[in-house]
Design an enzyme around this catalytic site. Structure first.
Site, PDB file in Angstrom:
ATOM      1  N   LYS A  10       0.877   4.069  -2.849  1.00  0.00           N
ATOM      2  CA  LYS A  10       0.464   5.444  -2.553  1.00  0.00           C
ATOM      3  C   LYS A  10       1.583   6.452  -2.832  1.00  0.00           C
ATOM      4  O   LYS A  10       1.308   7.607  -3.164  1.00  0.00           O
ATOM      5  CB  LYS A  10      -0.019   5.546  -1.097  1.00  0.00           C
ATOM      6  CG  LYS A  10      -1.371   4.837  -0.862  1.00  0.00           C
ATOM      7  CD  LYS A  10      -2.436   5.269  -1.849  1.00  0.00           C
ATOM      8  CE  LYS A  10      -3.853   5.039  -1.344  1.00  0.00           C
ATOM      9  NZ  LYS A  10      -4.872   5.355  -2.383  1.00  0.00           N
ATOM     10  N   TYR A  19       0.833  -1.216   0.000  1.00  0.00           N
ATOM     11  CA  TYR A  19       0.000   0.000   0.000  1.00  0.00           C
ATOM     12  C   TYR A  19       0.867   1.266   0.000  1.00  0.00           C
ATOM     13  O   TYR A  19       0.591   2.219  -0.741  1.00  0.00           O
ATOM     14  CB  TYR A  19      -0.895  -0.066   1.239  1.00  0.00           C
ATOM     15  CG  TYR A  19      -1.936   1.015   1.382  1.00  0.00           C
ATOM     16  CD1 TYR A  19      -3.145   0.947   0.692  1.00  0.00           C
ATOM     17  CD2 TYR A  19      -1.737   2.088   2.260  1.00  0.00           C
ATOM     18  CE1 TYR A  19      -4.117   1.928   0.859  1.00  0.00           C
ATOM     19  CE2 TYR A  19      -2.694   3.056   2.429  1.00  0.00           C
ATOM     20  CZ  TYR A  19      -3.888   2.974   1.737  1.00  0.00           C
ATOM     21  OH  TYR A  19      -4.850   3.947   1.909  1.00  0.00           O
TER      22      TYR A  19
HETATM   23  P1  NAP Z   1     -13.451   2.078   1.569  1.00  0.00           P
HETATM   24  O1  NAP Z   1     -14.469   2.533   2.542  1.00  0.00           O
HETATM   25  O2  NAP Z   1     -12.897   0.700   1.699  1.00  0.00           O
HETATM   26  O3  NAP Z   1     -14.033   2.298   0.087  1.00  0.00           O
HETATM   27  C1  NAP Z   1     -13.303   1.924  -1.050  1.00  0.00           C
HETATM   28  C2  NAP Z   1     -14.275   1.650  -2.182  1.00  0.00           C
HETATM   29  O4  NAP Z   1     -13.492   1.300  -3.352  1.00  0.00           O
HETATM   30  C3  NAP Z   1     -15.209   0.469  -1.907  1.00  0.00           C
HETATM   31  O5  NAP Z   1     -16.535   0.806  -2.222  1.00  0.00           O
HETATM   32  C4  NAP Z   1     -14.653  -0.617  -2.824  1.00  0.00           C
HETATM   33  O6  NAP Z   1     -15.631  -1.523  -3.311  1.00  0.00           O
HETATM   34  C5  NAP Z   1     -14.134   0.216  -3.982  1.00  0.00           C
HETATM   35  N1  NAP Z   1     -13.218  -0.544  -4.822  1.00  0.00           N
HETATM   36  C6  NAP Z   1     -12.263  -1.420  -4.418  1.00  0.00           C
HETATM   37  N2  NAP Z   1     -11.641  -1.954  -5.478  1.00  0.00           N
HETATM   38  C7  NAP Z   1     -12.207  -1.409  -6.588  1.00  0.00           C
HETATM   39  C8  NAP Z   1     -11.995  -1.580  -7.970  1.00  0.00           C
HETATM   40  N3  NAP Z   1     -11.076  -2.425  -8.456  1.00  0.00           N
HETATM   41  N4  NAP Z   1     -12.766  -0.865  -8.847  1.00  0.00           N
HETATM   42  C9  NAP Z   1     -13.715  -0.017  -8.377  1.00  0.00           C
HETATM   43  N5  NAP Z   1     -13.960   0.182  -7.065  1.00  0.00           N
HETATM   44  C10 NAP Z   1     -13.216  -0.514  -6.177  1.00  0.00           C
HETATM   45  O7  NAP Z   1     -12.155   3.041   1.572  1.00  0.00           O
HETATM   46  P2  NAP Z   1     -11.970   4.573   2.042  1.00  0.00           P
HETATM   47  O8  NAP Z   1     -11.457   4.547   3.421  1.00  0.00           O
HETATM   48  O9  NAP Z   1     -13.143   5.376   1.691  1.00  0.00           O
HETATM   49  O10 NAP Z   1     -10.715   4.980   1.121  1.00  0.00           O
HETATM   50  C11 NAP Z   1     -10.868   5.660  -0.121  1.00  0.00           C
HETATM   51  C12 NAP Z   1      -9.478   6.005  -0.673  1.00  0.00           C
HETATM   52  O11 NAP Z   1      -8.771   6.800   0.277  1.00  0.00           O
HETATM   53  C13 NAP Z   1      -8.596   4.796  -0.938  1.00  0.00           C
HETATM   54  O12 NAP Z   1      -7.806   5.032  -2.078  1.00  0.00           O
HETATM   55  C14 NAP Z   1      -7.736   4.719   0.297  1.00  0.00           C
HETATM   56  O13 NAP Z   1      -6.534   4.040   0.046  1.00  0.00           O
HETATM   57  C15 NAP Z   1      -7.539   6.192   0.591  1.00  0.00           C
HETATM   58  N6  NAP Z   1      -7.181   6.463   2.001  1.00  0.00           N
HETATM   59  C16 NAP Z   1      -8.016   6.133   3.016  1.00  0.00           C
HETATM   60  C17 NAP Z   1      -7.649   6.423   4.333  1.00  0.00           C
HETATM   61  C18 NAP Z   1      -8.518   6.104   5.515  1.00  0.00           C
HETATM   62  O14 NAP Z   1      -8.055   6.324   6.659  1.00  0.00           O
HETATM   63  N7  NAP Z   1      -9.740   5.626   5.348  1.00  0.00           N
HETATM   64  C19 NAP Z   1      -6.409   7.036   4.589  1.00  0.00           C
HETATM   65  C20 NAP Z   1      -5.584   7.347   3.518  1.00  0.00           C
HETATM   66  C21 NAP Z   1      -5.977   7.063   2.220  1.00  0.00           C
HETATM   67  P3  NAP Z   1     -15.893  -2.945  -2.535  1.00  0.00           P
HETATM   68  O15 NAP Z   1     -16.517  -2.586  -1.265  1.00  0.00           O
HETATM   69  O16 NAP Z   1     -16.805  -3.669  -3.461  1.00  0.00           O
HETATM   70  O17 NAP Z   1     -14.544  -3.559  -2.373  1.00  0.00           O
END
Ligand code: NAP
Length: 255
Positions: free
Chosen positions: A159, A155
C-alpha cells in the site's frame, strides 16, 4: 447532468465492498461502468445491480488483475463493449496477514501481486488509450496500513508502494491529460475487515464497535465514504490534483 455522463469507468475488485460502492457512485452520476473481478459470474451479477442512468451500460468482466494477459484482455473488452475507457480505479485487493516470522513467501507474493503488480498491469493496459485520447483518470486504493500495521508487512509495503507508484504516474502522465491519485481508507466495514475480525476471533459487530470508539469521528467508514472521495478525484473538478494520496479515515491516522 451527472459528472460522468458519457464516460466509461472501470473498477477492479468491484463485485462487492468498496469497489461495488464506487461502481454504484459512478453509475448514479452517469457513467457506463465495468466491474472487474476474479469471478465473472459475481462480476456480472454485481453489474446487473448498478443504477445506470440514461443510455449508460454496465458490464461484469472476469479477470485476474495480477496476470498481464488477463489484465490486458479485460481492458480491451471494456473498450469494445462500452466504447472506450476514461476512468480506472485500481481497487482489487486481498490480505494474507501474519507476523513477519510466520509470513510465508507466498503470502508476500500474493499480496504484492494483486495490489502492486495488479495496479501496474491494469494502469499499463489503460494508459495507452488514455494517452491516445489525451484524457484519463486513475485512482488507486492505498490504505492507512501504508504507515505500518502489525501483522501486515506485506500489505503495508504494497500500500505504500501504491503511493509511490501514484506519484510517479502523476509525473509521467500529467503531460498527457491524465491525473493519478490515491485514496487511503481507514477502517471500512466490508468483508475484508469482517475477515480480520474472524482472524482475531472477535465478533464482527464488537470489532466494528471497538474501531468506531477509537476513531475521532466515533464511527467506522462505509464503502460510500470511499466512493465519494474516489468520484471527486476521478472528476474534472480535480483536474489540478495529481500524484496525491487522500486519507479517508475519520481522522484515525492522527491518533
Ligand atoms: P473486499 O470486500 O475483500 O473486496 C475485494 C474484491 O477484490 C473481491 O471481490 C475480490 O474477489 C477481488 N479481488 C481479489 N483479488 C483479485 C484479483 N487478482 N483480480 C481481480 N479481483 C480481485 O475488499 P474491500 O474491503 O472492499 O477493499 C477494497 C480495496 O480497498 C482493497 O484494495 C483494500 O486493500 C482497500 N482497503 C480496504 C480497507 C477496509 O477497511 N476495508 C481499508 C483500507 C484499504 P474474491 O472475492 O473473488 O477474492
Amino acid at each position: 447532468m451527472g459528472r460522468f455522463d458519457g464516460r466509461v469507468a472501470v473498477v477492479t475488485g468491484a463485485a462487492r465492498g468498496i469497489g461495488f460502492g464506487t461502481a454504484t457512485r459512478f453509475a448514479e452520476e452517469g457513467a457506463s461502468v465495468a466491474i472487474i473481478d476474479l469471478d465473472e459470474t459475481a462480476a456480472a451479477e454485481a453489474a446487473a445491480k448498478l443504477p445506470v442512468v440514461g443510455g449508460a451500460k454496465a458490464v461484469g468482466i472476469g479477470a485476474d488483475v495480477s496476470n498481464a494477459e488477463s489484465a490486458d484482455a479485460a481492458v480491451e473488452r471494456v473498450v469494445s463493449e462500452l466504447g472506450g475507457i476514461h476512468v480506472l480505479v485500481n481497487n482489487a485487493g486481498i490480505t494474507r496477514d501474519n507476523l513477519l516470522f510466520k509470513m510465508t513467501e507466498s503470502d508476500w507474493d500474493l499480496v504484492m501481486g494483486v495490489h502492486l503488480k495488479g495496479a501496474f498491469l491494469m494502469t499499463k493496459a489503460a494508459q495507452k488509450h488514455f494517452v491516445e485520447q489525451k484524457y484519463g483518470k486513475i485512482v488507486n486504493l492505498s490504505s492507512v496500513s501504508a504507515l505500518g500495521n502489525r501483522g501486515q508487512a506485506n500489505y503495508s509495503a504494497a500500500k505504500m508502494g501504491v503511493q509511490g507508484f501514484t506519484r510517479t504516474l502523476g509525473i509521467e502522465l500529467g503531460p498527457f491529460g491524465i491525473n493519478a491519485n490515491a485514496v487511503a481508507p481507514g477502517f471500512i466495514a466490508t468483508e475484508m475487515t469482517d475477515a480480520t475480525a474472524a482472524r482475531l476471533k472477535m465478533d464482527v459487530e464488537e470489532f466494528r464497535k471497538l474501531n468506531a470508539e477509537a476513531n475521532p469521528v466515533r464511527r467506522v467508514g462505509f464503502p460510500e465514504d470511499i466512493a465519494a472521495a474516489v468520484a471527486f478525484l476521478a472528476s474534472d473538478e480535480a483536474s489540478y490534483i495529481t500524484g496525491q494520496t487522500l486519507y479517508v479515515d475519520g481522522g484515525g491516522k492522527l491518533g
